[in-house]
Design an enzyme around this catalytic site. Structure first.
Site, PDB file in Angstrom:
ATOM      1  N   ASP A  14       0.807  -1.227   0.000  1.00  0.00           N
ATOM      2  CA  ASP A  14       0.000   0.000   0.000  1.00  0.00           C
ATOM      3  C   ASP A  14       0.839   1.275   0.000  1.00  0.00           C
ATOM      4  O   ASP A  14       0.435   2.300   0.550  1.00  0.00           O
ATOM      5  CB  ASP A  14      -0.972   0.022   1.207  1.00  0.00           C
ATOM      6  CG  ASP A  14      -1.888  -1.188   1.216  1.00  0.00           C
ATOM      7  OD1 ASP A  14      -2.263  -1.646   0.123  1.00  0.00           O
ATOM      8  OD2 ASP A  14      -2.215  -1.673   2.310  1.00  0.00           O
ATOM      9  N   LYS A  17       1.969   1.989  -5.064  1.00  0.00           N
ATOM     10  CA  LYS A  17       2.584   1.419  -6.288  1.00  0.00           C
ATOM     11  C   LYS A  17       1.681   1.619  -7.491  1.00  0.00           C
ATOM     12  O   LYS A  17       2.148   1.909  -8.590  1.00  0.00           O
ATOM     13  CB  LYS A  17       2.826  -0.095  -6.109  1.00  0.00           C
ATOM     14  CG  LYS A  17       3.752  -0.442  -4.983  1.00  0.00           C
ATOM     15  CD  LYS A  17       3.788  -1.941  -4.741  1.00  0.00           C
ATOM     16  CE  LYS A  17       2.492  -2.513  -4.243  1.00  0.00           C
ATOM     17  NZ  LYS A  17       2.135  -2.136  -2.872  1.00  0.00           N
ATOM     18  N   GLY A  41      -4.508  -4.428  -3.668  1.00  0.00           N
ATOM     19  CA  GLY A  41      -5.527  -3.416  -3.943  1.00  0.00           C
ATOM     20  C   GLY A  41      -4.809  -2.131  -4.290  1.00  0.00           C
ATOM     21  O   GLY A  41      -4.085  -1.589  -3.470  1.00  0.00           O
ATOM     22  N   HIS A  42      -4.949  -1.692  -5.523  1.00  0.00           N
ATOM     23  CA  HIS A  42      -4.231  -0.503  -5.974  1.00  0.00           C
ATOM     24  C   HIS A  42      -5.247   0.580  -6.344  1.00  0.00           C
ATOM     25  O   HIS A  42      -6.134   0.353  -7.164  1.00  0.00           O
ATOM     26  CB  HIS A  42      -3.342  -0.841  -7.173  1.00  0.00           C
ATOM     27  CG  HIS A  42      -2.354  -1.934  -6.887  1.00  0.00           C
ATOM     28  ND1 HIS A  42      -1.716  -2.635  -7.856  1.00  0.00           N
ATOM     29  CD2 HIS A  42      -1.904  -2.439  -5.718  1.00  0.00           C
ATOM     30  CE1 HIS A  42      -0.909  -3.529  -7.308  1.00  0.00           C
ATOM     31  NE2 HIS A  42      -1.016  -3.433  -6.003  1.00  0.00           N
ATOM     32  N   GLN A 222       1.985  -6.051  -3.161  1.00  0.00           N
ATOM     33  CA  GLN A 222       2.483  -6.154  -1.787  1.00  0.00           C
ATOM     34  C   GLN A 222       3.770  -5.321  -1.619  1.00  0.00           C
ATOM     35  O   GLN A 222       3.932  -4.324  -2.300  1.00  0.00           O
ATOM     36  CB  GLN A 222       2.697  -7.624  -1.381  1.00  0.00           C
ATOM     37  CG  GLN A 222       1.414  -8.410  -1.204  1.00  0.00           C
ATOM     38  CD  GLN A 222       0.825  -8.929  -2.503  1.00  0.00           C
ATOM     39  OE1 GLN A 222       1.508  -9.537  -3.291  1.00  0.00           O
ATOM     40  NE2 GLN A 222      -0.443  -8.690  -2.725  1.00  0.00           N
TER      41      GLN A 222
HETATM   42  P1  GDP Z   1      -0.681   0.220  -3.544  1.00  0.00           P
HETATM   43  O1  GDP Z   1      -1.301  -1.046  -3.084  1.00  0.00           O
HETATM   44  O2  GDP Z   1       0.776   0.284  -3.261  1.00  0.00           O
HETATM   45  O3  GDP Z   1      -0.987   0.548  -4.965  1.00  0.00           O
HETATM   46  O4  GDP Z   1      -1.325   1.384  -2.665  1.00  0.00           O
HETATM   47  P2  GDP Z   1      -2.882   1.556  -2.302  1.00  0.00           P
HETATM   48  O5  GDP Z   1      -3.562   2.086  -3.487  1.00  0.00           O
HETATM   49  O6  GDP Z   1      -3.420   0.338  -1.655  1.00  0.00           O
HETATM   50  O7  GDP Z   1      -2.774   2.625  -1.148  1.00  0.00           O
HETATM   51  C1  GDP Z   1      -2.237   3.888  -1.354  1.00  0.00           C
HETATM   52  C2  GDP Z   1      -3.322   4.927  -1.019  1.00  0.00           C
HETATM   53  O8  GDP Z   1      -2.745   6.208  -0.995  1.00  0.00           O
HETATM   54  C3  GDP Z   1      -4.405   5.017  -2.082  1.00  0.00           C
HETATM   55  O9  GDP Z   1      -5.610   5.363  -1.454  1.00  0.00           O
HETATM   56  C4  GDP Z   1      -3.925   6.135  -2.997  1.00  0.00           C
HETATM   57  O10 GDP Z   1      -4.978   6.808  -3.648  1.00  0.00           O
HETATM   58  C5  GDP Z   1      -3.283   7.039  -1.998  1.00  0.00           C
HETATM   59  N1  GDP Z   1      -2.147   7.827  -2.464  1.00  0.00           N
HETATM   60  C6  GDP Z   1      -1.153   7.478  -3.316  1.00  0.00           C
HETATM   61  N2  GDP Z   1      -0.225   8.452  -3.385  1.00  0.00           N
HETATM   62  C7  GDP Z   1      -0.646   9.421  -2.549  1.00  0.00           C
HETATM   63  C8  GDP Z   1      -0.103  10.657  -2.134  1.00  0.00           C
HETATM   64  O11 GDP Z   1       0.972  11.080  -2.541  1.00  0.00           O
HETATM   65  N3  GDP Z   1      -0.831  11.385  -1.213  1.00  0.00           N
HETATM   66  C9  GDP Z   1      -2.022  10.962  -0.723  1.00  0.00           C
HETATM   67  N4  GDP Z   1      -2.642  11.747   0.155  1.00  0.00           N
HETATM   68  N5  GDP Z   1      -2.548   9.776  -1.081  1.00  0.00           N
HETATM   69  C10 GDP Z   1      -1.865   9.034  -1.962  1.00  0.00           C
HETATM   70  P1  IMO Z   2      -0.888  -4.225  -2.159  1.00  0.00           P
HETATM   71  O1  IMO Z   2      -0.466  -4.768  -3.493  1.00  0.00           O
HETATM   72  C1  IMO Z   2      -0.982  -4.629   2.181  1.00  0.00           C
HETATM   73  C2  IMO Z   2      -0.943  -8.699   3.786  1.00  0.00           C
HETATM   74  C3  IMO Z   2      -2.181  -9.196   4.509  1.00  0.00           C
HETATM   75  C4  IMO Z   2      -1.548 -10.125   5.523  1.00  0.00           C
HETATM   76  C5  IMO Z   2      -0.408 -10.763   4.716  1.00  0.00           C
HETATM   77  C6  IMO Z   2      -0.735 -12.105   4.100  1.00  0.00           C
HETATM   78  O2  IMO Z   2      -2.180  -3.508  -2.176  1.00  0.00           O
HETATM   79  O3  IMO Z   2       0.216  -3.465  -1.543  1.00  0.00           O
HETATM   80  P2  IMO Z   2      -2.242 -12.863   2.052  1.00  0.00           P
HETATM   81  O4  IMO Z   2      -3.704 -12.696   1.797  1.00  0.00           O
HETATM   82  O5  IMO Z   2      -1.384 -12.256   0.998  1.00  0.00           O
HETATM   83  O6  IMO Z   2      -1.866 -14.286   2.327  1.00  0.00           O
HETATM   84  O7  IMO Z   2      -1.984 -12.066   3.427  1.00  0.00           O
HETATM   85  O8  IMO Z   2      -0.110  -9.845   3.683  1.00  0.00           O
HETATM   86  N1  IMO Z   2      -1.164  -8.196   2.421  1.00  0.00           N
HETATM   87  C7  IMO Z   2      -1.136  -6.901   2.079  1.00  0.00           C
HETATM   88  N2  IMO Z   2      -0.985  -5.794   2.840  1.00  0.00           N
HETATM   89  N3  IMO Z   2      -1.084  -4.515   0.846  1.00  0.00           N
HETATM   90  C8  IMO Z   2      -1.200  -5.608   0.064  1.00  0.00           C
HETATM   91  O9  IMO Z   2      -1.169  -5.560  -1.285  1.00  0.00           O
HETATM   92  C9  IMO Z   2      -1.279  -6.878   0.677  1.00  0.00           C
HETATM   93  N4  IMO Z   2      -1.410  -8.126   0.223  1.00  0.00           N
HETATM   94  C10 IMO Z   2      -1.328  -8.933   1.284  1.00  0.00           C
HETATM   95  O10 IMO Z   2      -2.865  -8.131   5.131  1.00  0.00           O
HETATM   96  O11 IMO Z   2      -0.987  -9.412   6.570  1.00  0.00           O
HETATM   97 MG    MG Z   3      -2.808  -1.659  -1.789  1.00  0.00          MG
END
Ligand code: GDP
Ligand code: IMO
Ligand code: MG
Length: 426
Positions: A14, A17, A41-42, A222
């Site tokens: 999270d 990416k 989840g992106h 991840q």
């Molecule tokens: P990922 O799994 O690495 O793609 O990240 P996620 O999308 O799960 O979580 C990142 C969260 O931060 C999302 O809600 C994005 O919309 C948000 N986000 C990404 N870059 C920024 C930033 O520079 N500032 C803020 N405030 N939110 C951001």
């Molecule tokens: P993105 O791509 C954050 C965490 C789960 C748990 C551990 C193992 O959005 O960054 P799993 O279901 O993979 O066997 O769970 O890994 N986890 C993540 N945490 N972002 C993710 O993906 C994750 N994918 C798995 O919460 O702790």
């Molecule tokens: Mg994510």
């Protein structure tokens, strides 16, 4: 200039990416995922719209082709739902290619994920319950069903029959509801029919793309601290998010990777169990969670929050060979008086600069902090690095200095436009 770039998470996932991959995909021809599944989840934002992706690479909006690589585990039902979701928002999904060597997640994997967690007494991982671990178990026990098998009705029938029998033995032993072979077969044969047109030898396609001078972007899911080898085992996922996995998970040689961009939050977050040395329980933690909207995209769980940890990012720099950092969510720290940065750990009285391999030792690590002055100015509209408040510049530079990685991008908001470029990658 690079031709092949990896985007990798350098903390516990999270890090943003998806946003960075999407941003860079305007320059890349192909965007390729190399591991994981719909545990990811992106979230992506542009033109006042928000998109949430799980399996489909974040290049779907701008790249010529997106590939779900052989290193992935794919839930066909979830993939079809995601395609429909994108189509409903007028995003075409014809550019998707799925590796015929990727493994398929079936309903019993999801139930098994739940059962395996239930059976753990004091080391529950807090998985996303998407069947990721059990699907990789089958892959490594060499009984898994791959996309190539899945789209062949006879092969699928044969392999599924074996799997349902085997899994039912386990469910029976634990007094759980059993699966009906026919029910799964009929439902999933339909999904196979829909997905068939996208399934191909993606490594072969990537090779041709390279021959034709195409630019490739590899999107990790991840983060390295969730890596099965280099993360905080056993509180990890069941694949290798580390950049090295690109070669295996996409079917490309190690000599062909030019750059590795590590995506990092300006602080730390973690979902699920396992230690987080810089964890913040009080008011500042709540503030960051609220401003950063730190709730899981997949499970909705509140993310645990902590200060930036340079020991972690130095570890991920080493194991992933980072050539650049993208520091995201810098805007979230605006308004905090004093910002702390973890530069070392104290383990049983001794100062260390590495991540211990056992969770017992890791849990005993106490952060050694460097305190830095914060800033109050709104930075969400800043376009150039030098226009950031001096304290924000100092903070970014300090991260680069301690982690020994150049900062190539800074993100100051979720939108595509809220991205500051320090060095062009492609
Ligand atoms: P990922 O799994 O690495 O793609 O990240 P996620 O999308 O799960 O979580 C990142 C969260 O931060 C999302 O809600 C994005 O919309 C948000 N986000 C990404 N870059 C920024 C930033 O520079 N500032 C803020 N405030 N939110 C951001
Ligand atoms: P993105 O791509 C954050 C965490 C789960 C748990 C551990 C193992 O959005 O960054 P799993 O279901 O993979 O066997 O769970 O890994 N986890 C993540 N945490 N972002 C993710 O993906 C994750 N994918 C798995 O919460 O702790
Ligand atoms: Mg994510």
């Amino acid at each position: 200039m690079a031709k092949t770039v990896v985007v990798v998470g350098t903390q516990w996932g999270d890090e943003g990416k998806g946003k960075i991959t999407e941003y860079l995909s305007s320059k890349a021809n192909y965007v390729i995922r190399y591991q994981g599944g719909n545990n990811a989840g992106h979230t992506i934002e542009f033109n006042n719209e928000q998109f949430k992706l799980k399996l489909i690479p974040s290049g779907i909006f701008q790249a010529e082709k997106v590939i779900l690589g052989n290193g992935m585990v794919i839930d066909p039902k979830s993939l079809i739902e995601e395609m429909k979701y994108l189509n409903s928002k007028n995003i075409v999904t014809n550019s998707i290619r799925i590796s015929n060597r990727a493994h398929v997640i079936l309903p019993y994997h999801i139930k098994l994920d739940e059962l395996l967690e239930e059976l753990k007494i004091d080391q529950k991982i807090g998985t996303t319950k998407k069947g990721i671990g059990p699907a990789y178990i089958d892959k490594y026990s060499r009984t898994g069903i791959r996309m190539g098998d899945f789209i062949d009705p006879e092969l699928f029938r044969e392999k599924l029959a074996f799997q349902v029998n085997e899994k039912n033995e386990l469910f029976k032993a634990h007094n759980k509801k059993l699966f009906d072979f026919n029910e799964i077969y009929v439902e999933y044969k339909n999904y196979a029919e829909i997905l068939k047109q996208f399934v191909t030898d993606t490594s072969y396609e990537i090779d041709i793309a390279l021959e034709n001078g195409k630019k490739l972007l590899f999107e990790g899911a991840q983060g390295v601290m969730l890596d099965i080898d280099h993360g905080t085992y056993p509180y990890v996922t069941s694949s290798n998010p580390s950049a090295g996995a690109v070669t295996i998970g996409a079917g490309i040689g190690p000599t062909l990777i030019d750059e590795v961009v590590g995506v990092v939050k300006a602080y730390s977050t973690r979902v699920g169990e396992g230690a987080l040395p810089t964890e913040l329980d009080g008011e500042i933690g709540e503030y960051i969670r609220k401003v950063g909207r730190e709730y899981g995209t997949v499970t909705g769980r509140a993310r645990r929050v902590g200060w930036f940890d340079a020991v972690i990012v130095s570890h991920t720099r080493r194991v992933s060979g980072l050539t650049g950092l993208s520091i995201n969510l810098l805007d979230v720290l605006t308004g905090i008086d004093k910002i702390k940065l973890c530069v070392a750990y104290k383990l049983d009285g001794e100062e260390i600069h590495y991540v211990p391999s056992t969770i017992k030792e890791f849990a005993r690590c106490k952060p050694v902090y460097l305190e830095m002055e914060g800033w109050k100015e709104d930075i969400t509209k800043v376009k150039k690095f030098e226009d950031l408040p001096i304290n924000a510049i100092n903070y970014v530079k300090k991260i680069a200095e301690i982690t020994k990685v150049d900062v190539v991008m800074v993100s100051v908001g979720p939108d595509r436009e809220q991205t500051i470029i320090l060095k062009e990658i492609y």
